[in-house]
Design a protein around this motif. Sequence first.
Motif, short mmCIF file in Angstrom:
data_model
loop_
_atom_site.label_atom_id
_atom_site.label_comp_id
_atom_site.label_asym_id
_atom_site.label_seq_id
_atom_site.Cartn_x
_atom_site.Cartn_y
_atom_site.Cartn_z
N GLY A 60 0.90 -1.49 -0.15
CA GLY A 60 -0.39 0.21 -0.32
C GLY A 60 0.85 1.58 -0.21
O GLY A 60 0.61 2.16 -0.57
N ASN B 280 -6.60 -7.23 0.96
CA ASN B 280 -5.60 -7.59 2.29
C ASN B 280 -5.32 -7.88 3.13
O ASN B 280 -4.28 -8.14 3.02
CB ASN B 280 -5.93 -5.06 2.88
CG ASN B 280 -6.64 -4.01 2.21
OD1 ASN B 280 -7.54 -4.27 2.46
ND2 ASN B 280 -5.58 -3.97 1.42
N THR C 65 -3.55 1.58 2.94
CA THR C 65 -4.77 1.58 2.47
C THR C 65 -5.07 2.84 2.06
O THR C 65 -4.98 3.63 1.24
CB THR C 65 -5.54 0.59 2.57
OG1 THR C 65 -5.70 0.89 3.78
CG2 THR C 65 -5.06 -1.05 2.34
N TYR D 104 -2.68 5.08 0.09
CA TYR D 104 -3.06 4.83 -1.51
C TYR D 104 -4.57 5.54 -1.92
O TYR D 104 -4.20 6.13 -2.84
CB TYR D 104 -2.71 3.43 -1.75
CG TYR D 104 -3.06 3.19 -2.68
CD1 TYR D 104 -2.34 4.23 -3.96
CD2 TYR D 104 -3.63 1.88 -3.04
CE1 TYR D 104 -2.51 3.48 -4.98
CE2 TYR D 104 -2.90 1.46 -4.56
CZ TYR D 104 -3.14 2.49 -5.79
OH TYR D 104 -2.73 1.82 -7.39
N GLN D 105 -5.04 5.04 -1.07
CA GLN D 105 -6.50 6.00 -1.35
C GLN D 105 -6.50 7.70 -1.83
O GLN D 105 -7.18 7.99 -2.27
CB GLN D 105 -7.57 5.75 -0.67
CG GLN D 105 -7.97 3.68 -0.79
CD GLN D 105 -9.26 3.76 0.45
OE1 GLN D 105 -10.40 5.06 -0.04
NE2 GLN D 105 -9.05 3.20 1.21
N ALA E 295 -9.07 -4.10 -1.03
CA ALA E 295 -8.11 -3.66 -1.65
C ALA E 295 -8.19 -2.84 -3.24
O ALA E 295 -7.87 -2.43 -3.51
CB ALA E 295 -7.17 -5.57 -2.33
N CYS F 162 -8.85 0.40 -2.39
CA CYS F 162 -7.71 1.57 -2.42
C CYS F 162 -6.89 0.98 -3.67
O CYS F 162 -6.45 1.99 -4.19
CB CYS F 162 -6.82 1.04 -1.52
SG CYS F 162 -5.72 -0.34 -1.82
N HIS F 163 -6.90 0.02 -5.02
CA HIS F 163 -6.39 -0.12 -5.63
C HIS F 163 -7.32 -0.34 -6.92
O HIS F 163 -7.78 -1.83 -7.52
CB HIS F 163 -5.19 -1.83 -5.66
CG HIS F 163 -4.77 -1.45 -6.69
ND1 HIS F 163 -3.64 -0.73 -7.42
CD2 HIS F 163 -4.72 -2.59 -7.49
CE1 HIS F 163 -3.28 -1.01 -8.62
NE2 HIS F 163 -3.71 -2.33 -8.57
#
Length: 297
Positions: free
Chosen positions: A82, A116, A131, A134-135, A160, A163-164
């Motif tokens: 992350g 995650n 996380t 990253y968001q 996951a 955030c991705h």
Amino acid sequence: MEATETMMGRGRDAIDMIVDADSFNEGTVGAKTFDDPEFGPGAVVGTAALNGEEVTIIASDANAFNEKFPVVYAGIIGMEEGYKMAQAVYASLEADKDKPAAQKRSLVLIVDTPGNGPGKVEEIFGMNKATGAYQLALAEARLAGHPIVAMVIGRAISGAFLCHGLQADHIVSLDANFGTMIHVMPLTSVSRIIRKDLETLQELSKGNPVFAAGPRFFYALGGVEELVGTLDGMRPTIIEHIKAIRAAKAAGEAEKLGPWGRGQLGAERDGRKVRPEVIKLMNQEFAAVAEKYAPSR
């Protein structure tokens, strides 16, 4: 539904299939170099050319294993992953901070993650902060003018995917016949949480996209802008969506992009009929009490 070749677990292959030939420079984004192979090995970051334009690539490597955190394998985004992904985004922001919006590099997220899956160590150290970082980084890049496209090639599951992927301007996905999996939570978990029997939820999932899983149901909800029917179609689809995102931002229509835009898209596709009504009701209730809580002037 006819089954076809799956891309699950093939994040690195997808990079080569999407970007210009031999253009991917792994481990370098702007002035930032990721030179420690043991830090966040499940995250693949770097710079490539796409249709002649410089882009940042962020992908999951389902074949990597983080020896420091035994639960991070098979594409799971762990704490280090992350932070590594967030650093790649901020390096992109820094590299293009003085460029006009039309020249800011695009970010292409290649999504294949089962979740995650944090262990006790990650929870103690602050997995949620990784996380969340990253968001936040993706949201900042999107608002700063960088086009962001998430390409789902395999699994896009739970936190996951939050955030991705979900902060992208547009999300596109390989169709269901590639074995693509998109869901927030398996029905077995939903059953335990909302205390509805599994049989009832399985029946609901046949026609209600809120309870159903998969790219086609998420398309109906507006959660996926476009389904891609061939592997060769990934590259041109991403290129076209980058053009569309740039055009929308240049026209001042950023509200049609990102999470807010997908909510509107879901209403247009009749997959989220209640959402606009709830928002309208909340706005009315807020307006009724706004003066009471508004700061004094």
